[in-house]
Design a protein around this motif. Structure first.
Motif, PDB file in Angstrom:
ATOM      1  N   ASP A 104      65.420  33.860  32.967  1.00 61.84           N
ATOM      2  CA  ASP A 104      65.259  32.405  32.965  1.00 61.84           C
ATOM      3  C   ASP A 104      66.200  31.758  31.950  1.00 61.84           C
ATOM      4  O   ASP A 104      66.912  30.791  32.257  1.00 61.84           O
ATOM      5  N   VAL A 105      66.208  32.298  30.732  1.00 62.89           N
ATOM      6  CA  VAL A 105      67.066  31.750  29.679  1.00 62.89           C
ATOM      7  C   VAL A 105      68.539  31.926  30.038  1.00 62.89           C
ATOM      8  O   VAL A 105      69.352  31.004  29.886  1.00 62.89           O
ATOM      9  N   SER A 106      68.889  33.117  30.526  1.00 62.93           N
ATOM     10  CA  SER A 106      70.281  33.395  30.869  1.00 62.93           C
ATOM     11  C   SER A 106      70.789  32.461  31.944  1.00 62.93           C
ATOM     12  O   SER A 106      71.909  31.940  31.868  1.00 62.93           O
ATOM     13  N   SER A 107      69.949  32.221  32.954  1.00 61.16           N
ATOM     14  CA  SER A 107      70.342  31.341  34.056  1.00 61.16           C
ATOM     15  C   SER A 107      70.411  29.883  33.616  1.00 61.16           C
ATOM     16  O   SER A 107      71.362  29.161  33.942  1.00 61.16           O
ATOM     17  N   SER A 108      69.421  29.439  32.850  1.00 57.20           N
ATOM     18  CA  SER A 108      69.349  28.045  32.450  1.00 57.20           C
ATOM     19  C   SER A 108      70.534  27.629  31.577  1.00 57.20           C
ATOM     20  O   SER A 108      71.037  26.511  31.678  1.00 57.20           O
ATOM     21  N   PHE A 109      70.969  28.556  30.721  1.00 56.23           N
ATOM     22  CA  PHE A 109      72.061  28.228  29.805  1.00 56.23           C
ATOM     23  C   PHE A 109      73.383  28.873  30.225  1.00 56.23           C
ATOM     24  O   PHE A 109      74.340  28.902  29.458  1.00 56.23           O
ATOM     25  N   THR A 119      71.179  23.878  20.530  1.00 58.82           N
ATOM     26  CA  THR A 119      70.965  24.768  21.676  1.00 58.82           C
ATOM     27  C   THR A 119      70.101  25.964  21.294  1.00 58.82           C
ATOM     28  O   THR A 119      69.217  26.371  22.049  1.00 58.82           O
ATOM     29  N   MET A 120      70.342  26.533  20.114  1.00 57.31           N
ATOM     30  CA  MET A 120      69.545  27.662  19.652  1.00 57.31           C
ATOM     31  C   MET A 120      68.080  27.265  19.511  1.00 57.31           C
ATOM     32  O   MET A 120      67.170  28.024  19.885  1.00 57.31           O
ATOM     33  N   ALA A 129      62.517  27.472  21.667  1.00 61.19           N
ATOM     34  CA  ALA A 129      61.372  26.716  22.182  1.00 61.19           C
ATOM     35  C   ALA A 129      61.054  27.126  23.612  1.00 61.19           C
ATOM     36  O   ALA A 129      59.888  27.235  24.007  1.00 61.19           O
ATOM     37  N   ARG A 130      62.092  27.373  24.401  1.00 65.73           N
ATOM     38  CA  ARG A 130      61.920  27.778  25.800  1.00 65.73           C
ATOM     39  C   ARG A 130      61.224  29.137  25.880  1.00 65.73           C
ATOM     40  O   ARG A 130      60.288  29.328  26.674  1.00 65.73           O
ATOM     41  N   VAL A 131      61.656  30.061  25.049  1.00 67.61           N
ATOM     42  CA  VAL A 131      61.050  31.395  25.042  1.00 67.61           C
ATOM     43  C   VAL A 131      59.591  31.318  24.594  1.00 67.61           C
ATOM     44  O   VAL A 131      58.708  31.948  25.192  1.00 67.61           O
ATOM     45  N   ALA A 178      53.796  31.508  25.903  1.00 67.43           N
ATOM     46  CA  ALA A 178      52.528  30.770  25.830  1.00 67.43           C
ATOM     47  C   ALA A 178      51.945  30.544  27.222  1.00 67.43           C
ATOM     48  O   ALA A 178      50.724  30.625  27.417  1.00 67.43           O
ATOM     49  N   ASP A 179      52.806  30.280  28.191  1.00 69.58           N
ATOM     50  CA  ASP A 179      52.353  30.059  29.569  1.00 69.58           C
ATOM     51  C   ASP A 179      51.678  31.294  30.146  1.00 69.58           C
ATOM     52  O   ASP A 179      50.848  31.190  31.056  1.00 69.58           O
ATOM     53  N   HIS A 180      52.032  32.466  29.639  1.00 66.32           N
ATOM     54  CA  HIS A 180      51.474  33.718  30.159  1.00 66.32           C
ATOM     55  C   HIS A 180      50.355  34.271  29.283  1.00 66.32           C
ATOM     56  O   HIS A 180      49.814  35.339  29.571  1.00 66.32           O
ATOM     57  N   GLN A 181      50.000  33.559  28.215  1.00 70.15           N
ATOM     58  CA  GLN A 181      48.987  34.057  27.289  1.00 70.15           C
ATOM     59  C   GLN A 181      47.640  34.271  27.973  1.00 70.15           C
ATOM     60  O   GLN A 181      46.959  35.276  27.733  1.00 70.15           O
TER      61      GLN A 181
END
Length: 252
Positions: free
Chosen positions: A103-108, A193-194, A199-201, A206-209
């Motif tokens: 997800d991170v690799s694709s988004s950025f 960006t960092m 924050a994205r990670v 958190a969404d999967h907690q």
């Protein structure tokens, strides 16, 4: 079936131990494969039962009636079900990490830059699992879950540090290279960006907690169910009582 069965389940149990005490542990050590279960006492004596319903205790083959064989096979199936659940949890955990990286690799637009992080996480799991493998069999010592609740936080911390260090380093290098190709390194933009990436990670985890907590709870319930099935089995085969796998006593 025995491959990749244990570590994520243990890490989940560790991470959830403050919120939920799973009052089950291993009373004796076990050796498990697709065909049989071996229960090992500290004095070296063992009980072995297989998929055909054969049972030997301390080297002596037991003669069982059909009801006893059926109960023994049902018990063995529950043990294997626990292994499958742990296997699913491990797979789920690794997929979560892989999906977040993707997800991170694709988004950025930095595809391939985080392959090293993914490889390191998979290797981390494999290295710990190797402690509990012998010639394809799963080897679990007595008091395993108690020991993990006491000491597993160190493993969890190592994993967190590994992800944080390698993720940050790889992201920084990838974004720096990307910016240089697009017109020059902008430190202010890079810092922003960092922060967005971290924050994205954090949000993805958190969404999967809730899913993680549900899996840990179901695993605990499955172990408790197996412990109760073991007690029923001992009513039918009293000779197995001193070869208990599970301990249902409340842990402190």
């Amino acid at each position: 079936m025995i491959k990749r069965t244990l570590v994520f389940a243990l890490l989940l149990a560790t991470s959830q131990s403050n919120a939920m005490q799973c009052n089950v542990d291993l009373k004796n050590g076990i050796r498990v494969n697709d065909q049989s279960v071996e229960v090992n006492q500290s004095d070296g004596k063992k009980a072995v039962f297989d998929e055909q319903g054969n049972l030997s205790i301390a080297g002596y083959k037991m003669v069982l009636d059909e009801e006893q064989k059926k109960a023994l096979e049902g018990y063995r199936s529950k043990i294997n079900d626990n292994i499958v659940k742990a296997q699913d949890m491990t797979k789920s955990g690794l997929e979560l990490v892989d999906n977040i990286i993707a997800d991170v690799s694709s988004s950025f637009k930095i595809e391939g830059s985080l392959d090293g992080v993914k490889k390191s996480v998979h290797q981390f799991y494999s290295d710990i699992e190797a402690r509990y493998q012998d010639k394809g069999d799963l080897i679990l010592p007595a008091n395993l879950l108690s020991d993990w609740q006491k000491n597993g936080t160190e493993e969890l911390s190592r994993l967190t540090d590994l992800i944080d260090k390698e993720f940050t380093t790889d992201i920084f290098e990838a974004m720096s290279t990307k910016m240089n190709k697009e017109g020059g390194l902008n430190l202010s933009e890079l810092a922003t960006t960092m922060s967005e990436l971290k924050a994205r990670v954090s949000k993805d985890f958190a969404d999967h907690q809730k899913d993680i907590e549900d899996q840990a709870k179901k695993m605990c319930e499955s172990l408790q169910d197996s412990a109760k099935a073991e007690q029923d089995l001992h009513q039918k085969i009293p000779e197995l009582a001193s070869y208990s796998i599970f301990n249902l006593e409340k842990k402190q």
